[in-house]
Write an enzyme that holds these catalytic residues in place. Structure first.
Site, PDB file in Angstrom:
ATOM      1  N   MET A  81       0.845  -1.190   0.000  1.00  0.00           N
ATOM      2  CA  MET A  81       0.000   0.000   0.000  1.00  0.00           C
ATOM      3  C   MET A  81       0.881   1.240   0.000  1.00  0.00           C
ATOM      4  O   MET A  81       1.672   1.455   0.920  1.00  0.00           O
ATOM      5  CB  MET A  81      -0.938  -0.012   1.217  1.00  0.00           C
ATOM      6  CG  MET A  81      -1.982  -1.099   1.163  1.00  0.00           C
ATOM      7  SD  MET A  81      -3.025  -1.202   2.646  1.00  0.00           S
ATOM      8  CE  MET A  81      -1.953  -2.142   3.759  1.00  0.00           C
ATOM      9  N   GLN A 134       7.648  -5.052  -4.062  1.00  0.00           N
ATOM     10  CA  GLN A 134       6.803  -4.818  -5.228  1.00  0.00           C
ATOM     11  C   GLN A 134       7.425  -3.741  -6.108  1.00  0.00           C
ATOM     12  O   GLN A 134       7.780  -2.654  -5.636  1.00  0.00           O
ATOM     13  CB  GLN A 134       5.388  -4.386  -4.861  1.00  0.00           C
ATOM     14  CG  GLN A 134       4.509  -4.326  -6.117  1.00  0.00           C
ATOM     15  CD  GLN A 134       3.096  -3.858  -5.865  1.00  0.00           C
ATOM     16  OE1 GLN A 134       2.871  -2.705  -5.519  1.00  0.00           O
ATOM     17  NE2 GLN A 134       2.119  -4.741  -6.063  1.00  0.00           N
ATOM     18  N   CYS A 175      -2.421  -1.357  -9.554  1.00  0.00           N
ATOM     19  CA  CYS A 175      -2.648  -0.031  -8.987  1.00  0.00           C
ATOM     20  C   CYS A 175      -3.258   0.901 -10.021  1.00  0.00           C
ATOM     21  O   CYS A 175      -2.732   1.036 -11.129  1.00  0.00           O
ATOM     22  CB  CYS A 175      -1.332   0.559  -8.476  1.00  0.00           C
ATOM     23  SG  CYS A 175      -1.529   2.176  -7.699  1.00  0.00           S
ATOM     24  N   LYS A 227       0.638  -9.115  -9.057  1.00  0.00           N
ATOM     25  CA  LYS A 227      -0.614  -8.698  -8.429  1.00  0.00           C
ATOM     26  C   LYS A 227      -1.413  -7.951  -9.475  1.00  0.00           C
ATOM     27  O   LYS A 227      -0.923  -6.981 -10.074  1.00  0.00           O
ATOM     28  CB  LYS A 227      -0.364  -7.804  -7.212  1.00  0.00           C
ATOM     29  CG  LYS A 227      -1.639  -7.443  -6.439  1.00  0.00           C
ATOM     30  CD  LYS A 227      -1.313  -6.673  -5.164  1.00  0.00           C
ATOM     31  CE  LYS A 227      -2.573  -6.465  -4.317  1.00  0.00           C
ATOM     32  NZ  LYS A 227      -3.533  -5.545  -4.956  1.00  0.00           N
ATOM     33  N   GLY A 262     -11.481  -6.340  -0.162  1.00  0.00           N
ATOM     34  CA  GLY A 262     -12.566  -6.486   0.783  1.00  0.00           C
ATOM     35  C   GLY A 262     -12.423  -7.646   1.748  1.00  0.00           C
ATOM     36  O   GLY A 262     -13.360  -7.935   2.507  1.00  0.00           O
ATOM     37  N   GLY A 303      -5.683  -5.842   3.013  1.00  0.00           N
ATOM     38  CA  GLY A 303      -5.110  -4.520   2.819  1.00  0.00           C
ATOM     39  C   GLY A 303      -5.469  -3.558   3.923  1.00  0.00           C
ATOM     40  O   GLY A 303      -4.870  -3.565   4.994  1.00  0.00           O
ATOM     41  N   ARG A 304      -6.486  -2.734   3.678  1.00  0.00           N
ATOM     42  CA  ARG A 304      -6.821  -1.665   4.618  1.00  0.00           C
ATOM     43  C   ARG A 304      -7.208  -2.195   5.993  1.00  0.00           C
ATOM     44  O   ARG A 304      -6.929  -1.562   7.010  1.00  0.00           O
ATOM     45  CB  ARG A 304      -7.943  -0.809   4.049  1.00  0.00           C
ATOM     46  CG  ARG A 304      -7.492   0.102   2.902  1.00  0.00           C
ATOM     47  CD  ARG A 304      -8.676   0.702   2.184  1.00  0.00           C
ATOM     48  NE  ARG A 304      -9.416  -0.311   1.426  1.00  0.00           N
ATOM     49  CZ  ARG A 304     -10.655  -0.170   0.993  1.00  0.00           C
ATOM     50  NH1 ARG A 304     -11.318   0.944   1.283  1.00  0.00           N
ATOM     51  NH2 ARG A 304     -11.246  -1.123   0.298  1.00  0.00           N
TER      52      ARG A 304
END
Length: 331
Positions: free
Chosen positions: A14, A66, A96, A135, A209, A228-229
């Site tokens: 991220m 990455q 991205c 990814k 999600g 992720g988040r």
């Protein structure tokens, strides 16, 4: 333990978030989950302050780098230059959707040119001492993911890639911000699940999600999940018990123990020249939904600008933790 086993649960790369301080914190919470750097562009690795961009701590392993790029020769050079830094995996960003990435003609826009992506990963594999992975998204703009994604995966497999993480959303390169691209396009988990059935010889992880509550169900269908988040904003809930996926006891019983263990690492980073804000900003969600969570966030956020020395930074950290413990005792 092989890297594919660690990839059963990973923390997403991220931008502006998963720097070395964030990764060090996440590694404190889980011994096993695979961590990723922020994306670093191939030109930056070749021409920029490489030692600073690729710096990591030995305790971060297993950790993947990455890389962003779309020129096979640049990616070949960048992979070769990154090899001495000892990452456990090199990952190519084909997911991205940010404007900065599109302007460089890499990231999600590469879903439109899978042949070029195949050339890129071949060049990277030729130079990499570790596994090269990808990814990606399920597609972009008006592409039909049912057609695009299986073709993309077949091309990656033919190029030598054996592990792909799929963000189960399409990316809209015009009309949606990067933030909106993480939330508005609908998730298509069934499509990604079908890809695992169609490509049983590949290690496929699902992203987008995924939460601690849904990870276990996804692992019944996929080889891995990438969070992720949720891992960033709710690190204890996401990673505090993660090692149980490997049938191992988690490092700590509760987030207070984790914060106490982090203190020594925080002290080292401060002595190396970091400011407390650079470290603590990644830890604000440690006590999410627990007594003292607001006090912890407020103390670290409001006091960070005044803590200009290592001693002041550590004192701020201690004071914030004391407030949490007092709140827990009073609850």
């Amino acid at each position: 333990m092989q890297i594919n086993q660690h990839a059963m649960l990973s923390v997403a790369p991220m931008m502006d978030w998963t720097d070395r301080y964030c990764r060090g914190f996440h590694r404190c919470l889980t011994r096993r989950a695979l961590l990723y750097t922020e994306m670093v562009t191939a030109p930056a690795i070749i021409h920029g302050p490489r030692a600073r961009l690729l710096r990591k701590d030995g305790a971060e392993h297993p950790v993947a780098l990455q890389i962003g790029g779309s020129d096979p020769e640049e990616l070949r050079q960048a992979t070769a230059l990154a090899a001495p830094f000892g990452y456990d995996e090199i990952n190519l960003n084909v997911g991205c959707p940010s404007d900065r990435v599109q302007s460089g003609c890499f990231g999600a826009i590469l879903m439109k040119t899978p042949g070029l992506v195949a050339d890129c990963v071949r060049a990277m594999i030729a130079e990499s001492p570790v596994e090269v992975t990808v990814k990606c998204r399920i597609g972009v703009d008006d592409q039909d993911p049912e057609v695009v994604l299986p073709d993309f995966l077949a091309r990656m497999r033919d190029a030598g890639v054996r592990r792909v993480t799929i963000h189960a959303r399409k990316a809209w390169l015009e009309g949606l911000s990067p933030k909106d691209n993480r939330e508005i396009p609908p998730l298509d988990y069934p499509l990604v699940h079908r890809m695992k059935a169609q490509f049983p010889d590949m290690h496929l992880s699902i992203n987008g999600g995924v939460t601690p509550d849904t990870a276990e169900a996804q692992l019944k269908l996929m080889d891995g999940v990438m969070i992720g988040r949720a891992a960033y904003h709710q690190p204890w809930d996401s990673l505090g018990a993660a090692d149980r996926f490997w049938n191992e006891r988690p490092p700590f019983a509760d987030p207070v123990d984790a914060a106490l263990a982090m203190r020594a690492r925080v002290a080292v980073w401060l002595d190396e020249g970091a400011r407390i804000h650079q470290i603590s900003r990644h830890m604000l969600g440690l006590f999410h939904a627990r007594p003292g969570a607001r006090l912890w966030r407020r103390a670290l956020s409001e006091g960070a600008s005044k803590a200009t020395t290592p001693a002041q930074g550590l004192a701020l950290y201690d004071a914030a933790l004391d407030q949490v413990r007092n709140a827990m005792e009073a609850a």
